[in-house]
Scaffold this active site. Sequence first.
Site, short mmCIF file in Angstrom:
data_model
loop_
_atom_site.label_atom_id
_atom_site.label_comp_id
_atom_site.label_asym_id
_atom_site.label_seq_id
_atom_site.Cartn_x
_atom_site.Cartn_y
_atom_site.Cartn_z
N HIS A 64 -47.71 0.33 8.50
CA HIS A 64 -48.65 1.60 8.31
C HIS A 64 -48.53 2.50 9.37
O HIS A 64 -48.61 2.03 10.75
CB HIS A 64 -50.12 1.11 7.86
CG HIS A 64 -50.94 2.37 7.75
ND1 HIS A 64 -50.91 3.14 6.72
CD2 HIS A 64 -51.64 3.08 8.40
CE1 HIS A 64 -51.73 4.26 6.64
NE2 HIS A 64 -52.20 4.26 7.78
N TYR A 93 -22.27 11.89 -9.11
CA TYR A 93 -22.73 11.84 -7.83
C TYR A 93 -21.92 12.75 -6.94
O TYR A 93 -22.19 13.13 -5.97
CB TYR A 93 -22.96 10.44 -7.31
CG TYR A 93 -21.49 9.81 -7.12
CD1 TYR A 93 -20.93 9.47 -5.87
CD2 TYR A 93 -21.06 8.88 -8.18
CE1 TYR A 93 -19.74 8.94 -5.78
CE2 TYR A 93 -19.87 8.31 -7.95
CZ TYR A 93 -19.16 8.32 -6.50
OH TYR A 93 -18.04 7.48 -6.43
N GLY A 100 -15.46 12.50 -12.94
CA GLY A 100 -15.20 10.95 -13.03
C GLY A 100 -14.10 10.62 -12.63
O GLY A 100 -13.12 11.64 -11.76
N GLU A 148 0.91 -1.15 0.01
CA GLU A 148 -0.02 0.03 -0.22
C GLU A 148 0.92 1.31 0.02
O GLU A 148 1.79 1.25 0.84
CB GLU A 148 -0.79 0.19 1.32
CG GLU A 148 -1.71 1.27 1.45
CD GLU A 148 -2.67 1.54 0.04
OE1 GLU A 148 -2.30 2.48 -0.47
OE2 GLU A 148 -3.64 0.81 0.17
#
Length: 489
Positions: A459, A182, A286, A32
């Site tokens: 409900h 988004y 993007g 990483e």
Amino acid sequence: MQEFDFLVIGSGSGLDVANAMAGRENSVAVVEEGPLGGTCLNRGCIPSKKLLYHAEVLETVERADEFGIHADVTGVDFAEIVREVNADVAESSDSIRRGLKSSNRHDLFEGTGEFVDERTVEVVDGADEGATLRADTVLVATGARPSIPDIDGIEDVDYLTSTEALQLETPPDHLVIVGGGYIAAELGHFFGTFGSDVTIVGRREHLLPEADPEVGAAFTDRYADRFDVYAGYEAVAAAEADGEVTVEARPYPESPTVRAGGERIDDPADADDVTVTGDALLVAAGRRPNTDALGLGAAGIETDDRGFVETDEYLRTSAEGVWALGDVVGEYLLKHSANHEAKAVIRNLLGDEPEPVDYAAMPFAVFASPEVAGVGATESDLREADREYATRTYRYEETARGDAMGAEGFVKVLIDLDGEILGCHIIGPEASNLIEEVVVAMTAGSGTVADIRESVHIHPALSEVVDRAFTGQFSRGGDAGRAGGHHHG
């Protein structure tokens, strides 16, 4: 050279596979280059949704007058909100690091992993630079990063991407956003709620272009009421001077219509070029895969023309013993998709027979205001496929709970003529939660309208809007039937 049973490049959802392999007493290497935990934890969905909840609370307080409750916001400690969220994220990342460091089955190598041969990786540009690792099985899970479009002059502008925007301790006075997806929608909502003027420039006809067109149109209308929206416009030039950012945009020829501020123009040829200004520019146009520094050619790993790793239906790459998952494969750039793919890779590595990844009911959600969520095919998908279908739309305000909330929005259902659920799309409060009922029906049930109709709905809970969207009369093709009348019990 150090030898391992399993090696993963990237520490997001790939860690799920690493942990499963370590649990079977395999030796595991994790490579990483940045903070542990991947994009979602450090630069994506976790910090953004934590921040967006603060915006939701503020928006709720500001709407209180609509319900006869008179409340005033006397102050907002914006910097402290941002610092606290980022501190939480950093602690989570550090916790993952401590866990890997203390494990007797994992070895963490800090740096960029670059293939130098088949299933052989050299660590470069990091604390463990120079280490050479080889494994029987390798997983590429390096994610993606913001993509910067070809805008004249952009290299001379001190623009923000989502990474930097999530760390701003002062909201801009006027934020210009290039992009209409988004990320643009969520960050526009966040900064707009905390006082920024917001201008959005997006190439597609509607914001959220991947959503169902009816949802995208409704969302764009709502955002055009809140912000300056230029949909169907392409940013072509940018400049910065004296603390002001200027973006020039022109109608995008591939967009059927154009929205210039509050005005909709049916023919882009009739629309004028525009120039927008602000004190900050966010580029949210993007994402691109993190594959360019991996040396994939040395391992025989093929990519598509956008740089995403190509895999088969089992997530195996073109190289023997090398798998890939998450944003880097470009199927769905969503954390829950990456987690879903990780489960598939685990099954296929540890099981007897490989199973293809099932993307049939992969949902998405946009945590903006209004909230948007969807699963399955959109109406434009079905029209392009020339498929017969029926549709029905039911509005929030036609339920008791939605009416009490003063909610605006709707649930749109798409089915085939035998009642199979093809898609469902929601715009309105709690959309990300309401969609899950449909996801479960499509995944674990029969996948038909009957799954929803025959389930008892509380409900008057908000879930009645989903129930009623599936219960009434459907209309063939594109003639969406609007349910009428209030049904209060």
